[in-house]
Design a protein around this motif. Structure first.
Motif, PDB file in Angstrom:
ATOM      1  N   THR A  62       0.756  -1.277  -0.061  1.00  0.00           N
ATOM      2  CA  THR A  62       0.195   0.040  -0.040  1.00  0.00           C
ATOM      3  C   THR A  62       0.831   1.312  -0.172  1.00  0.00           C
ATOM      4  OG1 THR A  62       0.018   0.145   2.579  1.00  0.00           O
ATOM      5  CG2 THR A  62      -1.924  -1.060   1.305  1.00  0.00           C
ATOM      6  N   LEU A  63       0.490   2.190  -0.859  1.00  0.00           N
ATOM      7  CA  LEU A  63       1.081   3.488  -0.726  1.00  0.00           C
ATOM      8  C   LEU A  63       0.265   4.605  -0.671  1.00  0.00           C
ATOM      9  CD1 LEU A  63       3.387   2.710  -3.993  1.00  0.00           C
ATOM     10  CD2 LEU A  63       4.001   3.001  -1.577  1.00  0.00           C
ATOM     11  N   GLY A  64       0.354   5.508   0.141  1.00  0.00           N
ATOM     12  CA  GLY A  64      -0.818   6.609   0.235  1.00  0.00           C
ATOM     13  C   GLY A  64      -0.383   7.410   1.470  1.00  0.00           C
ATOM     14  N   GLY A  65      -0.516   8.782   1.237  1.00  0.00           N
ATOM     15  CA  GLY A  65      -0.375   9.798   2.052  1.00  0.00           C
ATOM     16  C   GLY A  65       0.904   9.528   2.881  1.00  0.00           C
ATOM     17  N   ALA A  66       1.370   9.730   4.188  1.00  0.00           N
ATOM     18  CA  ALA A  66       2.497   9.541   4.829  1.00  0.00           C
ATOM     19  C   ALA A  66       2.807   8.148   5.136  1.00  0.00           C
ATOM     20  CB  ALA A  66       2.554  10.349   6.062  1.00  0.00           C
ATOM     21  N   THR A  67       1.889   7.118   4.594  1.00  0.00           N
ATOM     22  CA  THR A  67       2.203   5.826   5.117  1.00  0.00           C
ATOM     23  C   THR A  67       2.341   4.775   4.020  1.00  0.00           C
ATOM     24  OG1 THR A  67      -0.016   5.089   5.215  1.00  0.00           O
ATOM     25  CG2 THR A  67       0.637   6.149   7.107  1.00  0.00           C
ATOM     26  N   SER A  68       2.843   3.536   4.008  1.00  0.00           N
ATOM     27  CA  SER A  68       3.017   2.487   3.093  1.00  0.00           C
ATOM     28  C   SER A  68       3.263   1.356   3.994  1.00  0.00           C
ATOM     29  CB  SER A  68       4.027   2.893   2.489  1.00  0.00           C
ATOM     30  OG  SER A  68       5.612   2.830   3.001  1.00  0.00           O
ATOM     31  N   GLY A  69       3.066   0.119   3.197  1.00  0.00           N
ATOM     32  CA  GLY A  69       3.213  -1.258   3.732  1.00  0.00           C
ATOM     33  C   GLY A  69       3.576  -2.049   2.952  1.00  0.00           C
ATOM     34  N   LEU A  70       3.937  -3.361   3.271  1.00  0.00           N
ATOM     35  CA  LEU A  70       4.433  -4.383   2.297  1.00  0.00           C
ATOM     36  C   LEU A  70       4.352  -5.743   3.186  1.00  0.00           C
ATOM     37  CD1 LEU A  70       5.242  -5.002  -0.375  1.00  0.00           C
ATOM     38  CD2 LEU A  70       7.581  -5.001   0.305  1.00  0.00           C
ATOM     39  N   THR A  71       3.520  -6.671   2.724  1.00  0.00           N
ATOM     40  CA  THR A  71       3.561  -8.052   3.424  1.00  0.00           C
ATOM     41  C   THR A  71       3.294  -8.918   2.473  1.00  0.00           C
ATOM     42  OG1 THR A  71       2.386  -9.078   5.329  1.00  0.00           O
ATOM     43  CG2 THR A  71       0.964  -7.894   3.618  1.00  0.00           C
ATOM     44  N   PRO A  72       3.814 -10.462   2.790  1.00  0.00           N
ATOM     45  CA  PRO A  72       3.453 -11.351   1.768  1.00  0.00           C
ATOM     46  C   PRO A  72       1.910 -11.523   1.701  1.00  0.00           C
ATOM     47  CG  PRO A  72       5.092 -12.160   3.426  1.00  0.00           C
ATOM     48  CD  PRO A  72       4.578 -10.889   3.722  1.00  0.00           C
ATOM     49  N   LEU A  73       1.566 -11.943   0.413  1.00  0.00           N
ATOM     50  CA  LEU A  73       0.044 -12.095   0.242  1.00  0.00           C
ATOM     51  C   LEU A  73      -0.310 -13.587   0.363  1.00  0.00           C
ATOM     52  CD1 LEU A  73      -2.543 -10.990  -1.145  1.00  0.00           C
ATOM     53  CD2 LEU A  73      -1.787 -11.894  -3.313  1.00  0.00           C
ATOM     54  N   LEU A  74      -1.447 -13.709   1.431  1.00  0.00           N
ATOM     55  CA  LEU A  74      -1.682 -15.102   1.748  1.00  0.00           C
ATOM     56  C   LEU A  74      -3.041 -15.448   1.041  1.00  0.00           C
ATOM     57  CD1 LEU A  74      -1.218 -14.504   5.591  1.00  0.00           C
ATOM     58  CD2 LEU A  74       0.386 -15.315   3.733  1.00  0.00           C
ATOM     59  N   ASP A  75      -3.138 -16.702   0.886  1.00  0.00           N
ATOM     60  CA  ASP A  75      -4.265 -17.240   0.437  1.00  0.00           C
ATOM     61  C   ASP A  75      -5.416 -17.686   1.232  1.00  0.00           C
ATOM     62  OD1 ASP A  75      -3.641 -19.766   1.514  1.00  0.00           O
ATOM     63  OD2 ASP A  75      -3.002 -20.552  -0.499  1.00  0.00           O
ATOM     64  N   GLU A  76      -6.638 -18.164   1.291  1.00  0.00           N
ATOM     65  CA  GLU A  76      -7.597 -18.561   2.083  1.00  0.00           C
ATOM     66  C   GLU A  76      -7.077 -19.590   2.994  1.00  0.00           C
ATOM     67  OE1 GLU A  76      -7.964 -21.365  -1.447  1.00  0.00           O
ATOM     68  OE2 GLU A  76      -7.839 -19.179  -1.379  1.00  0.00           O
ATOM     69  N   ASN A  77      -5.892 -20.292   2.992  1.00  0.00           N
ATOM     70  CA  ASN A  77      -5.601 -21.168   3.920  1.00  0.00           C
ATOM     71  C   ASN A  77      -4.185 -20.569   4.751  1.00  0.00           C
ATOM     72  OD1 ASN A  77      -7.047 -23.252   3.120  1.00  0.00           O
ATOM     73  ND2 ASN A  77      -6.090 -23.606   1.264  1.00  0.00           N
ATOM     74  N   GLY A  78      -4.171 -19.527   4.561  1.00  0.00           N
ATOM     75  CA  GLY A  78      -2.880 -18.501   5.324  1.00  0.00           C
ATOM     76  C   GLY A  78      -1.699 -19.003   4.695  1.00  0.00           C
ATOM     77  N   GLU A  79      -1.563 -19.554   3.391  1.00  0.00           N
ATOM     78  CA  GLU A  79      -0.146 -19.794   2.854  1.00  0.00           C
ATOM     79  C   GLU A  79       0.133 -18.551   1.854  1.00  0.00           C
ATOM     80  OE1 GLU A  79       1.381 -22.662   3.574  1.00  0.00           O
ATOM     81  OE2 GLU A  79      -0.094 -23.391   4.987  1.00  0.00           O
ATOM     82  N   VAL A  80       1.400 -18.428   2.071  1.00  0.00           N
ATOM     83  CA  VAL A  80       1.945 -17.383   0.848  1.00  0.00           C
ATOM     84  C   VAL A  80       1.444 -17.849  -0.412  1.00  0.00           C
ATOM     85  CG1 VAL A  80       4.085 -16.332   0.039  1.00  0.00           C
ATOM     86  CG2 VAL A  80       3.897 -17.010   2.393  1.00  0.00           C
ATOM     87  N   VAL A  81       1.193 -16.575  -1.340  1.00  0.00           N
ATOM     88  CA  VAL A  81       0.893 -16.937  -2.558  1.00  0.00           C
ATOM     89  C   VAL A  81       2.150 -16.862  -3.565  1.00  0.00           C
ATOM     90  CG1 VAL A  81      -0.288 -15.940  -4.701  1.00  0.00           C
ATOM     91  CG2 VAL A  81      -1.554 -16.038  -2.244  1.00  0.00           C
ATOM     92  N   VAL A  82       2.315 -18.007  -4.212  1.00  0.00           N
ATOM     93  CA  VAL A  82       3.434 -18.007  -5.186  1.00  0.00           C
ATOM     94  C   VAL A  82       3.177 -18.328  -6.477  1.00  0.00           C
ATOM     95  CG1 VAL A  82       5.768 -19.337  -5.306  1.00  0.00           C
ATOM     96  CG2 VAL A  82       4.997 -18.871  -3.110  1.00  0.00           C
ATOM     97  N   ASP A  83       3.564 -17.667  -7.364  1.00  0.00           N
ATOM     98  CA  ASP A  83       3.387 -17.883  -8.894  1.00  0.00           C
ATOM     99  C   ASP A  83       4.428 -19.005  -9.251  1.00  0.00           C
ATOM    100  OD1 ASP A  83       1.597 -16.056  -8.719  1.00  0.00           O
ATOM    101  OD2 ASP A  83       2.387 -14.572 -10.058  1.00  0.00           O
ATOM    102  N   LYS A  84       4.103 -19.807 -10.056  1.00  0.00           N
ATOM    103  CA  LYS A  84       4.924 -21.013 -10.528  1.00  0.00           C
ATOM    104  C   LYS A  84       5.714 -20.451 -11.723  1.00  0.00           C
ATOM    105  CE  LYS A  84       3.949 -23.788  -7.348  1.00  0.00           C
ATOM    106  NZ  LYS A  84       4.628 -23.961  -6.146  1.00  0.00           N
TER     107      LYS A  84
END
Length: 61
Positions: free
Chosen positions: A39-61
């Motif tokens: 996320t980018l906006g105003g004075a804040t930003s953030g970055l985190t691994p994207l998780l699927d519905e099972n709480g696992e990290v989304v990895v493109d093959k």
């Protein structure tokens, strides 16, 4: 003299949405395939691994 522009970029923007004054991005690490939610906006930003519905990290093959 320097070949900065010829170097391949590691991250690719998969999705970019504007929500009010904030941008929401999904970035993909082209080496590992890991997707990140940013996320980018105003004075804040953030970055985190994207998780699927099972709480696992989304990895493109």
């Amino acid at each position: 003299m320097f070949d900065k522009d010829k170097k391949e970029k590691r991250f690719e923007v998969k999705l970019k949405e504007n929500i009010g004054a904030t941008y929401v991005l999904i970035l993909v690490d082209k080496i590992t395939g890991v997707n990140y939610l940013g996320t980018l906006g105003g004075a804040t930003s953030g970055l985190t691994p994207l998780l699927d519905e099972n709480g696992e990290v989304v990895v493109d093959k």
